[in-house]
Design an enzyme around this catalytic site. Structure first.
Site, mmCIF file in Angstrom:
data_model
loop_
_atom_site.group_PDB
_atom_site.id
_atom_site.type_symbol
_atom_site.label_atom_id
_atom_site.label_comp_id
_atom_site.label_asym_id
_atom_site.label_seq_id
_atom_site.Cartn_x
_atom_site.Cartn_y
_atom_site.Cartn_z
ATOM 1 N N GLY A 100 9.472 -13.527 -59.620
ATOM 2 C CA GLY A 100 10.005 -12.909 -58.410
ATOM 3 C C GLY A 100 9.085 -12.973 -57.211
ATOM 4 O O GLY A 100 9.270 -12.234 -56.251
ATOM 5 N N SER A 101 8.109 -13.875 -57.225
ATOM 6 C CA SER A 101 7.187 -13.945 -56.086
ATOM 7 C C SER A 101 7.922 -14.345 -54.805
ATOM 8 O O SER A 101 7.617 -13.813 -53.730
ATOM 9 C CB SER A 101 6.024 -14.901 -56.376
ATOM 10 O OG SER A 101 6.489 -16.207 -56.632
ATOM 11 N N ASN A 102 8.885 -15.250 -54.885
ATOM 12 C CA ASN A 102 9.659 -15.594 -53.687
ATOM 13 C C ASN A 102 10.525 -14.420 -53.228
ATOM 14 O O ASN A 102 10.651 -14.172 -52.033
ATOM 15 C CB ASN A 102 10.532 -16.833 -53.937
ATOM 16 C CG ASN A 102 9.811 -18.110 -53.590
ATOM 17 O OD1 ASN A 102 9.254 -18.251 -52.506
ATOM 18 N ND2 ASN A 102 9.821 -19.059 -54.510
ATOM 19 N N ARG B 80 24.502 -14.281 -70.237
ATOM 20 C CA ARG B 80 25.317 -15.483 -70.035
ATOM 21 C C ARG B 80 26.817 -15.159 -70.060
ATOM 22 O O ARG B 80 27.579 -15.632 -69.223
ATOM 23 C CB ARG B 80 24.956 -16.510 -71.115
ATOM 24 C CG ARG B 80 25.414 -17.906 -70.805
ATOM 25 C CD ARG B 80 24.823 -18.914 -71.778
ATOM 26 N NE ARG B 80 23.429 -19.187 -71.554
ATOM 27 C CZ ARG B 80 22.945 -20.038 -70.646
ATOM 28 N NH1 ARG B 80 23.769 -20.681 -69.869
ATOM 29 N NH2 ARG B 80 21.655 -20.244 -70.520
ATOM 30 N N LEU C 234 17.472 -20.023 -62.908
ATOM 31 C CA LEU C 234 17.486 -21.242 -63.704
ATOM 32 C C LEU C 234 18.842 -21.646 -64.281
ATOM 33 O O LEU C 234 18.957 -22.718 -64.864
ATOM 34 C CB LEU C 234 16.459 -21.129 -64.839
ATOM 35 C CG LEU C 234 15.020 -20.923 -64.378
ATOM 36 C CD1 LEU C 234 14.086 -20.857 -65.570
ATOM 37 C CD2 LEU C 234 14.586 -22.006 -63.415
ATOM 38 N N ASN D 175 19.567 -22.420 -52.400
ATOM 39 C CA ASN D 175 18.580 -22.525 -53.471
ATOM 40 C C ASN D 175 17.323 -23.167 -52.908
ATOM 41 O O ASN D 175 17.377 -23.886 -51.916
ATOM 42 C CB ASN D 175 19.149 -23.410 -54.599
ATOM 43 C CG ASN D 175 18.218 -23.492 -55.794
ATOM 44 O OD1 ASN D 175 17.582 -22.515 -56.174
ATOM 45 N ND2 ASN D 175 18.130 -24.664 -56.403
ATOM 46 N N HIS E 240 14.149 -25.623 -54.244
ATOM 47 C CA HIS E 240 13.756 -26.497 -55.353
ATOM 48 C C HIS E 240 12.357 -27.037 -55.084
ATOM 49 O O HIS E 240 12.051 -27.425 -53.954
ATOM 50 C CB HIS E 240 14.761 -27.646 -55.492
ATOM 51 C CG HIS E 240 14.526 -28.470 -56.706
ATOM 52 N ND1 HIS E 240 14.894 -28.045 -57.968
ATOM 53 C CD2 HIS E 240 13.926 -29.668 -56.870
ATOM 54 C CE1 HIS E 240 14.534 -28.963 -58.847
ATOM 55 N NE2 HIS E 240 13.944 -29.953 -58.201
ATOM 56 N N ASP F 119 21.329 -29.123 -57.919
ATOM 57 C CA ASP F 119 20.437 -29.682 -56.891
ATOM 58 C C ASP F 119 21.053 -30.799 -56.060
ATOM 59 O O ASP F 119 20.349 -31.687 -55.588
ATOM 60 C CB ASP F 119 19.133 -30.181 -57.547
ATOM 61 C CG ASP F 119 18.399 -29.072 -58.274
ATOM 62 O OD1 ASP F 119 18.437 -27.922 -57.802
ATOM 63 O OD2 ASP F 119 17.801 -29.351 -59.325
ATOM 64 N N GLU G 96 6.838 -22.734 -50.192
ATOM 65 C CA GLU G 96 7.989 -21.844 -50.409
ATOM 66 C C GLU G 96 7.807 -20.537 -49.650
ATOM 67 O O GLU G 96 8.721 -20.082 -48.946
ATOM 68 C CB GLU G 96 8.151 -21.557 -51.905
ATOM 69 C CG GLU G 96 8.588 -22.746 -52.715
ATOM 70 C CD GLU G 96 8.587 -22.500 -54.219
ATOM 71 O OE1 GLU G 96 9.119 -23.358 -54.941
ATOM 72 O OE2 GLU G 96 8.062 -21.465 -54.672
#
Length: 187
Positions: free
Chosen positions: A12-14, A58, A85, A102, A104, A145, A174
């Site tokens: 969770g750093s972003n 899921r 992910l 997103n 990447h 992507d 990022e």
């Protein structure tokens, strides 16, 4: 008030960087953080930052409408995948066209697709002796992507780089660009 919802699977750093970037902005709020990983570090960050969070599995994402209905209720201006992910469900993508982005850790279209995340990407970049790598911020579509590119930023790849040293420079890109691009998209 513009609302952001963040999906993350890891530390969770972003997500925290995005929170910090908008902390003094009264017009933008992080309404919710969602994760598919009950052990994810993003949960501890969300708790510390007093941002509501939800863990889902899921089945909940793919076989029920729970997440879809939740997002419809919040009606976010932007849904951000920050190290999430799993493939994002088509039904949610169609509900929020051009509102899901997103980040990447490569210069797409290189090193994208299923299984290409984190250190897997950096190892491949170094193994292929690429001269540059970077980040790609893109819209999410029904293919891994392959959504329209919004922004790319580059860094050199040095002959003595390890996946870890390259990863650190990619993370710095990022942290620098993701919040700025989010802000631009919300204007």
């Amino acid at each position: 008030m513009k609302k952001i919802v963040i999906f993350a699977s890891g530390s969770g750093s972003n997500a925290e960087r995005i929170y910090e970037y908008f902390a003094q902005n009264d017009l933008i709020e992080i309404a919710l953080i969602l994760t598919n990983n009950p052990q994810a570090g993003v949960l501890e960050r969300a708790k510390r930052l007093a941002v509501p969070s939800i863990v889902f599995d899921r089945k909940t994402l793919y076989k029920t409408d729970f997440i879809q209905v939740l997002l419809q209720h919040i009606n976010p201006n932007l849904i951000i995948l920050a190290g999430f992910l799993w493939k994002f469900p088509d039904k949610i993508i169609s509900d929020f066209p051009n509102k899901i982005i997103n980040i990447h850790p490569s210069l797409l279209p290189k090193y994208g697709g299923k299984g290409m995340y984190g250190m897997h990407v950096h190892r491949a970049v170094i193994s292929d002796k690429q001269k540059q790598s970077g980040i790609t911020i893109h819209y999410v579509n029904e293919h891994y992507d392959q959504g329209e590119v919004i922004h790319q930023a580059t860094t050199d790849v040095f002959s003595n780089d390890t996946p870890e040293s390259l990863a650190q420079r990619i993370h710095n890109l990022e942290y620098e660009f993701f919040p700025k691009i989010i802000q631009k998209l919300l204007q």
